[in-house]
Write a protein that holds these residues in place. Structure first.
Motif, PDB file in Angstrom:
ATOM      1  N   ARG A 153     118.750  12.481  56.612  1.00 56.38           N
ATOM      2  CA  ARG A 153     118.214  13.115  55.400  1.00 56.38           C
ATOM      3  C   ARG A 153     117.375  14.340  55.735  1.00 56.38           C
ATOM      4  NH1 ARG A 153     117.411   7.376  54.038  1.00 56.38           N
ATOM      5  NH2 ARG A 153     118.910   6.798  52.385  1.00 56.38           N
ATOM      6  N   SER A 154     116.645  14.283  56.853  1.00 58.87           N
ATOM      7  CA  SER A 154     115.790  15.421  57.225  1.00 58.87           C
ATOM      8  C   SER A 154     116.610  16.654  57.588  1.00 58.87           C
ATOM      9  CB  SER A 154     114.885  15.038  58.403  1.00 58.87           C
ATOM     10  OG  SER A 154     115.621  14.933  59.610  1.00 58.87           O
ATOM     11  N   GLU A 212     119.395   7.499  68.630  1.00 57.53           N
ATOM     12  CA  GLU A 212     118.117   7.522  67.917  1.00 57.53           C
ATOM     13  C   GLU A 212     117.641   8.930  67.588  1.00 57.53           C
ATOM     14  OE1 GLU A 212     117.138   7.309  72.373  1.00 57.53           O
ATOM     15  OE2 GLU A 212     118.658   6.551  70.971  1.00 57.53           O
ATOM     16  N   HIS A 223     117.655   2.186  59.650  1.00 56.18           N
ATOM     17  CA  HIS A 223     117.017   3.108  58.715  1.00 56.18           C
ATOM     18  C   HIS A 223     116.362   4.334  59.348  1.00 56.18           C
ATOM     19  CE1 HIS A 223     117.902   0.823  55.156  1.00 56.18           C
ATOM     20  NE2 HIS A 223     117.546  -0.289  55.789  1.00 56.18           N
ATOM     21  N   PRO A 224     115.693   4.251  60.504  1.00 59.44           N
ATOM     22  CA  PRO A 224     115.123   5.472  61.096  1.00 59.44           C
ATOM     23  C   PRO A 224     116.159   6.575  61.297  1.00 59.44           C
ATOM     24  CG  PRO A 224     114.205   3.548  62.166  1.00 59.44           C
ATOM     25  CD  PRO A 224     115.297   3.054  61.273  1.00 59.44           C
ATOM     26  N   THR A 225     117.372   6.206  61.702  1.00 62.44           N
ATOM     27  CA  THR A 225     118.433   7.195  61.890  1.00 62.44           C
ATOM     28  C   THR A 225     118.850   7.798  60.557  1.00 62.44           C
ATOM     29  OG1 THR A 225     119.206   5.891  63.771  1.00 62.44           O
ATOM     30  CG2 THR A 225     120.670   7.614  62.954  1.00 62.44           C
ATOM     31  N   LEU A 226     118.829   6.996  59.500  1.00 64.14           N
ATOM     32  CA  LEU A 226     119.167   7.527  58.181  1.00 64.14           C
ATOM     33  C   LEU A 226     118.149   8.577  57.750  1.00 64.14           C
ATOM     34  CD1 LEU A 226     120.338   4.344  56.223  1.00 64.14           C
ATOM     35  CD2 LEU A 226     121.576   5.770  57.866  1.00 64.14           C
ATOM     36  N   GLU A 227     116.902   8.377  58.106  1.00 67.48           N
ATOM     37  CA  GLU A 227     115.880   9.362  57.764  1.00 67.48           C
ATOM     38  C   GLU A 227     116.083  10.658  58.536  1.00 67.48           C
ATOM     39  OE1 GLU A 227     113.871   9.204  55.217  1.00 67.48           O
ATOM     40  OE2 GLU A 227     114.915   7.307  54.858  1.00 67.48           O
ATOM     41  N   ILE A 228     116.557  10.549  59.778  1.00 70.60           N
ATOM     42  CA  ILE A 228     116.892  11.762  60.531  1.00 70.60           C
ATOM     43  C   ILE A 228     118.012  12.512  59.826  1.00 70.60           C
ATOM     44  CG2 ILE A 228     117.893  12.621  62.689  1.00 70.60           C
ATOM     45  CD1 ILE A 228     116.496  10.325  64.135  1.00 70.60           C
ATOM     46  N   ASP A 288     123.437  14.136  52.926  1.00 74.24           N
ATOM     47  CA  ASP A 288     123.394  13.114  51.886  1.00 74.24           C
ATOM     48  C   ASP A 288     123.775  11.760  52.500  1.00 74.24           C
ATOM     49  OD1 ASP A 288     122.759  14.921  49.876  1.00 74.24           O
ATOM     50  OD2 ASP A 288     124.866  15.364  49.465  1.00 74.24           O
ATOM     51  N   VAL A 289     123.029  10.720  52.166  1.00 71.66           N
ATOM     52  CA  VAL A 289     123.322   9.375  52.677  1.00 71.66           C
ATOM     53  C   VAL A 289     123.782   8.517  51.516  1.00 71.66           C
ATOM     54  CG1 VAL A 289     122.400   7.329  53.802  1.00 71.66           C
ATOM     55  CG2 VAL A 289     121.656   9.603  54.551  1.00 71.66           C
TER      56      VAL A 289
END
Length: 256
Positions: free
Chosen positions: A247-248, A181, A240-245, A252-253
């Protein structure tokens, strides 16, 4: 490769094997391995720094998931359709003439099948990748040497690591057993982690392949965080929360 490095690697493997049944003391390891207490303490410090064992008073204890080894064929069945979709998306990133490094793993094995007929060079420690491409005259294959890990169709150890220090690739395709996470890319198997870390250093672009089961997946050994990953390829139903990490951190996702 220096002989002493091979001896140290064998000793580290022996220590992790001893830890399969629980904590061991420095003195027990001295007796079992026939080396000094100072050598054992140094080994345990190195293994602890690498995130492979847990130091306790007077010795060491295993991590919760240390050295879990499932057969390759069994792992390949997990989310097989997702892995195939991710492999197809990853293959789109490869251009004719590229040199690519393919990690150990079932998703990179699927990627190898998608790269058949391409005018490229594939470097790998994976026997599954070799099996997929050995009959394809269009693909040049460089197989890294090492110790055979039969269950997972791979080569690992000091010879593999030394070979990785001598190669470069335009793109590294990296597998993982899980992403936590906090965005750490994890592995379950201590002998693979040094190989994965050197893979990161050998490529200009690092592409992480992770199906939905890898969020959070398994693993207690940290390989890297998303600062080391150029691109993450996963499926639309990933966490999705991990994908936002990702991107931050500038990763690139891409969704397969």
């Amino acid at each position: 490769m220096c002989h002493c490095a091979g001896v140290r690697y064998a000793r580290h493997r022996a220590i992790t094997h001893e830890l399969r049944d629980g904590a061991v003391s420095v003195q027990d390891l001295v007796v079992r391995l026939g080396v000094s207490a100072a050598t054992i303490r140094r080994d345990l410090a190195q293994l602890s720094d690498a995130g492979l064992v847990r130091r306790v008073h007077g010795g060491a204890a295993p991590l919760a998931s240390l050295e879990i080894d499932r057969p390759y064929e069994e792992v390949a069945d997990d989310a097989a359709a997702d892995k195939q979709a991710i492999a197809r998306r990853a293959a789109e990133l490869v251009r004719d003439g590229d040199t690519v490094l393919l990690d150990i793993g079932t998703t990179t094995g699927a990627l190898a099948r998608e790269l058949k007929g391409r005018s490229i060079t594939v470097i790998t420690p994976s026997l599954a990748v070799l099996d997929a491409l050995r009959g394809d005259a269009a693909v040049d294959i460089v197989l890294l040497g090492g110790s055979l890990r039969r269950a997972y169709h791979s080569l690992v150890g000091p010879l593999t690591e030394e070979a990785l220090r001598r190669v470069r690739a335009s793109t590294v395709f990296l597998g993982t057993s899980g992403i936590d996470e906090h965005g750490w890319v994890l592995d379950t198997t201590s002998v693979e982690v040094p190989t994965k870390r050197l893979l990161l250093e050998a490529g200009g672009r690092v592409v992480l392949l992770a199906d939905r089961t890898k969020f959070p997946g398994q693993g207690s050994i940290r390989v890297c965080d998303f600062t080391a990953v150029t691109t993450l390829i996963t499926t639309s139903d990933a966490h999705h929360p991990t994908l936002e990490i990702a991107r931050s951190h500038g990763t690139d996702v891409l969704l397969a």
